[in-house]
Design a protein around this motif. Sequence first.
Motif, short mmCIF file in Angstrom:
data_model
loop_
_atom_site.label_atom_id
_atom_site.label_comp_id
_atom_site.label_asym_id
_atom_site.label_seq_id
_atom_site.Cartn_x
_atom_site.Cartn_y
_atom_site.Cartn_z
N THR A 285 0.82 -1.21 0.00
CA THR A 285 0.00 0.00 0.00
C THR A 285 0.86 1.26 0.00
N SER A 346 -8.25 -3.71 -1.97
CA SER A 346 -7.78 -4.20 -3.28
C SER A 346 -8.57 -3.60 -4.45
N SER A 415 3.04 -10.78 -6.45
CA SER A 415 2.61 -9.46 -6.91
C SER A 415 3.53 -8.94 -8.01
N GLU A 438 -3.43 -5.31 -6.46
CA GLU A 438 -4.64 -6.09 -6.22
C GLU A 438 -4.31 -7.56 -5.98
N ARG A 439 -3.42 -8.13 -6.81
CA ARG A 439 -3.06 -9.53 -6.63
C ARG A 439 -2.41 -9.77 -5.26
N LEU A 441 -2.78 -8.06 -2.43
CA LEU A 441 -3.75 -7.95 -1.33
C LEU A 441 -4.70 -9.15 -1.30
N LEU A 442 -5.02 -9.69 -2.45
CA LEU A 442 -5.88 -10.88 -2.47
C LEU A 442 -5.16 -12.08 -1.85
#
Length: 475
Positions: A285, A346, A415, A438-439, A441-442
């Motif tokens: 982040t 995300s 990531s 996004e990847r 955080l997932l």
Amino acid sequence: MSRNPWPTLAVVAVAQFMVVLDVTIVNVALPDIQQDLGFSASALQWVISAYTLLFGGFLLLGGRVADLVGRRRMFVIGLLLFGLTSLLAGLAQSPDQLIVLRAVQGLGGALLSPAAFAILTVTFAHGRERNIAMGIWGGLAGLGGTLGVIAGGVLVDSLSWRWIFLVNVPFAIVLALLAPSIVAESRASRTGPRTFDVAGALLSTAGLLAIVLGVIRAEPLGWSSFEVIALLIGGAALLFAFVRVEARSAAPLVPLTLFRVRSMTTSTLALALNGAAFLAMFFLTAIFLQQVRGLTALETGLEFLPMGFAAIASAVVSAQLVTRFGTKPVQIGGGVLSIAGLLLLSQADATSSYAATVLPGLVLFGIGIIAVGTPASISAVADVTHEQAGAASGVVNAGYQIGGALGLAIITTFSTSHVESLLGDGAQPQEALVGGFERGLLIAAVFAAANILAALAAPRLRPTEEQMAEAAVAA
């Protein structure tokens, strides 16, 4: 003549504040460090991982050495090592230099932190004064984590990233000079074997470093490459040797009998998963906010600040909920909130509303991660003997640090590889960075989901006041 204990508290608490501050203060400076020293995207995580791995890997050894050779002595040695490596890190001219210095800085923290806590416990007698001292200690540690992002932002924007390290130097010097006249020397009683188990610390840390390096090297080389397979197998072999050494040691670094206690095993796992999700979220982040959303380091720190306040509030509320409902429901609820926060976060991109995505995601995650950590810390010491409570505290703290480093390596590797894949398919750099964020955080949400499984396997406990106090010590 007895010494006034409160100046001692001031010295050791400020030192611990500095160690905790150094974990979060670095995150907001990562983009500037990357640009100035030429870090690759995959190597940048070592600025965090080198510190946390050495800190976690030598934490138990640091406590053992302090007990045997003198707590004040090791406190001062740790301070000086931390201060010297902070100075050199601020002057680093290459990625390799900074990574090595961060590792040695973590070693300094591993000598300093357990010695400081041991000094605190022997300075204040059990009862009201110790409880007040522990409250101040814990509050300053939590404040250090929260203020780190703001302090880092101010230093990076007004001076340079180098000052996030150089700022430690005057504090370390002043505290090291004050300690001999303020802090009394103390040692553990002379019962039992007086050995350090250096072999255990070296084997465990080397094994973990090899595994983390193997995971990171998998991004450019592929999981089937000889180097990656050799590192992973070699790391596993070193950890197996560590277990054998601990089983045969007269004074093991990690008493393996602790893991016969179900609550201890599940709590250590939960805190390791918590560390993985937290460090990865913070790392990803901080980079996303600056490189995708175009924020300055200070603006990044300010956007993180509500998460710190949410975590502080969660610490108070979750302790009350544990007393009323027991550990398991609170830990499961914390896991659910952590997942929700990560999933919401995300969804953020370069133009999405801070108030609609980033802010609620950070707040939910801040509440959730503490709501997991509080009951896990309580469960960790609930069923161990009083003689093993100190060792249990050390194990769960080391587990959090090591889990964070391993999780960060796994999550950022996937990531980064996703970013490279998107760029290879013709995506724009900003679009690729959003996809990698996004990847990552997932995958962090998967770690948080695993924490719910750990909670389901844990015993349910409604702690007594004494167990709550022990948990506060463990945290």
